[in-house]
Design an enzyme around this catalytic site. Structure first.
Site, mmCIF file in Angstrom:
data_model
loop_
_atom_site.group_PDB
_atom_site.id
_atom_site.type_symbol
_atom_site.label_atom_id
_atom_site.label_comp_id
_atom_site.label_asym_id
_atom_site.label_seq_id
_atom_site.Cartn_x
_atom_site.Cartn_y
_atom_site.Cartn_z
ATOM 1 C CG ASN A 11 -2.361 -1.499 -7.424
ATOM 2 O OD1 ASN A 11 -1.613 -2.046 -6.622
ATOM 3 N ND2 ASN A 11 -2.784 -0.259 -7.235
ATOM 4 C CB CYS A 41 -0.040 -6.944 3.593
ATOM 5 S SG CYS A 41 0.623 -5.916 4.909
ATOM 6 N NE ARG A 64 1.931 4.359 -3.476
ATOM 7 C CZ ARG A 64 3.127 4.043 -3.887
ATOM 8 N NH1 ARG A 64 4.172 4.313 -3.118
ATOM 9 N NH2 ARG A 64 3.313 3.448 -5.055
HETATM 10 C C1 LIG Z 1 0.017 2.966 3.579
HETATM 11 C C2 LIG Z 1 -0.383 1.886 2.620
HETATM 12 C C3 LIG Z 1 -1.312 0.945 3.013
HETATM 13 C C4 LIG Z 1 -1.683 -0.083 2.138
HETATM 14 N N1 LIG Z 1 -2.627 -0.986 2.545
HETATM 15 C C5 LIG Z 1 -3.026 -1.961 1.696
HETATM 16 C C6 LIG Z 1 -4.031 -2.873 2.069
HETATM 17 O O1 LIG Z 1 -4.587 -2.836 3.167
HETATM 18 N N2 LIG Z 1 -4.381 -3.825 1.153
HETATM 19 C C7 LIG Z 1 -3.818 -3.908 -0.086
HETATM 20 O O2 LIG Z 1 -4.200 -4.786 -0.873
HETATM 21 N N3 LIG Z 1 -2.854 -3.056 -0.448
HETATM 22 C C8 LIG Z 1 -2.470 -2.096 0.395
HETATM 23 N N4 LIG Z 1 -1.507 -1.202 0.015
HETATM 24 C C9 LIG Z 1 -0.946 -1.313 -1.338
HETATM 25 C C10 LIG Z 1 -1.778 -0.504 -2.323
HETATM 26 O O3 LIG Z 1 -3.088 -1.010 -2.401
HETATM 27 C C11 LIG Z 1 -1.173 -0.568 -3.718
HETATM 28 O O4 LIG Z 1 -1.145 -1.899 -4.144
HETATM 29 C C12 LIG Z 1 0.234 0.003 -3.778
HETATM 30 O O5 LIG Z 1 0.377 1.177 -2.991
HETATM 31 C C13 LIG Z 1 0.620 0.324 -5.216
HETATM 32 O O6 LIG Z 1 -0.385 1.073 -5.846
HETATM 33 P P1 LIG Z 1 -0.387 2.692 -5.862
HETATM 34 O O7 LIG Z 1 0.926 3.103 -6.491
HETATM 35 O O8 LIG Z 1 -1.599 3.022 -6.681
HETATM 36 O O9 LIG Z 1 -0.463 3.144 -4.440
HETATM 37 C C14 LIG Z 1 -1.102 -0.174 0.859
HETATM 38 C C15 LIG Z 1 -0.174 0.778 0.469
HETATM 39 C C16 LIG Z 1 0.193 1.804 1.327
HETATM 40 C C17 LIG Z 1 1.215 2.806 0.868
#
Ligand SMILES: Cc1cc2nc3c(=O)[nH]c(=O)nc-3n(C[C@H](O)[C@H](O)[C@H](O)COP(=O)(O)O)c2cc1C
Length: 310
Positions: A192, A91, A217
């Protein structure tokens, strides 16, 4: 994802299929022991065997910097029925990092190891304990020391969001570094970051050589993505057939949001919260293709206006 993958989203996306696991929003671990009712609030699925209604296991996500407190919280979550524990070291939120949680711990890989070891030490062997990290705080090459610490701590697998904390959500994602780490590690590595489409998935798979992927996302941006990736991976032991793409079809998205509202109803979720969530969801969906019909919905102030605008 905090504020995104809550109970109704988990129910809905797992119903569509394609997911082996889903992860709860994070449980913030502080000095105070969390009352039992908070675990149920974060993860209502604890009351149904730790699975969503369609049977997908929900992993409890915990975040914090104190090994003993993290271990107690993990132990409690498992006692209440959590089927896995995921530790958040990714985070980037300044308020979380200032309070010794999330990505700030990556600055000290030894602490990553200690936290994982403490949690692993109290959670039964049959329950996985995983770690989710970014590549580093400042430099992507920090991931070499971080990933070693994750293995020494005893994690069951490592999920890597291929960006540093310093990058926030800016491009590029360094998928090839995930591949480097995967080759070195004796545990599974989950790739990821920025998988928004089947083409992204293919490129990520080619660059990382990974067999496991976490969608964030993109899973909301295109709700059929996980199911279509699963078909591509040829792991079709999911009961659901491959889901047709949602794309820009208003006719496909409308019933999805009705189902989202329906799934939230038993939780007595405030309608204004649901309104915000649908608008947030459409913003994510609009990132990969134009959705002209969604523009008035993004300005709606309640659910009635949303249904009228559709
Ligand atoms: C609004 C938001 C909340 C997120 N909350 C978490 C979380 O609680 N724990 C976590 O490991 N990653 C969290 N992430 C990161 C996502 O899990 C992920 O690692 C990141 O968005 C990149 O992957 P993606 O492009 O598939 O979204 C969050 C991302 C966003 C945008």
């Amino acid at each position: 994802m905090e504020g995104v993958t809550d109970f109704p989203v988990r129910a809905l996306l797992s119903e569509l299929g394609g997911f082996k696991f889903c992860v709860s929003e994070f449980i913030r671990v502080t000095q105070e022991a969390l009352p039992e009712k908070m675990f149920y609030r974060f993860i209502p699925e604890l009351k149904t065997g730790g699975r969503t209604a369609s049977g997908t296991p929900v992993i409890a996500q915990i975040l914090g910097g104190n090994p003993e407190r993290m271990a107690e919280t993990a132990s409690k979550a498992v006692e209440l029925g959590a089927l896995g524990i995921d530790i958040n070291f990714g985070c980037p939120a300044p308020i979380v990092n200032r309070n010794d949680g999330g990505a700030v711990i990556l600055k000290e890989p030894k602490r990553v190891e200690k936290i994982i070891a403490a949690v692993r030490g109290v959670v039964p062997k049959s329950i996985p304990v995983s770690a989710k990290v970014r590549l580093g705080w400042e430099s992507p090459y920090e991931i070499f020391a971080i990933s070693e610490a994750v293995v020494l701590g005893g994690a069951s697998w490592l999920t890597i969001h291929a960006r540093t904390r310093a990058q926030g959500y800016a491009k590029p994602v360094h998928w090839s570094l995930i591949g480097e780490i995967r080759k070195r590690l004796p545990i599974p590595v989950v790739a990821n970051g920025d998988i928004w489409s089947i083409d992204d998935f293919r490129q990520c798979r080619d660059e990382t050589g990974c067999e496991h992927f976490m969608l964030g996302r993109g899973a909301l941006g295109e709700p059929s993505l996980a199911s279509r990736i699963l078909s591509e991976l040829d792991l079709v032991n999911s009961p659901n057939p491959k889901v047709e793409e949602y794309g820009d079809s208003r006719e496909r998205w409308l019933p999805l949001f009705h189902r989202f509202v329906e799934l939230g109803e038993p939780q007595a979720i405030n309608p204004s919260y649901t309104t915000k969530r649908i608008k947030q969801w459409l913003n994510l969906a609009s990132r990969t293709r134009p959705l002209p019909w969604a523009e008035p919905i993004k300005r709606a102030s309640n659910l009635q206006e949303i249904w009228k605008s559709f």
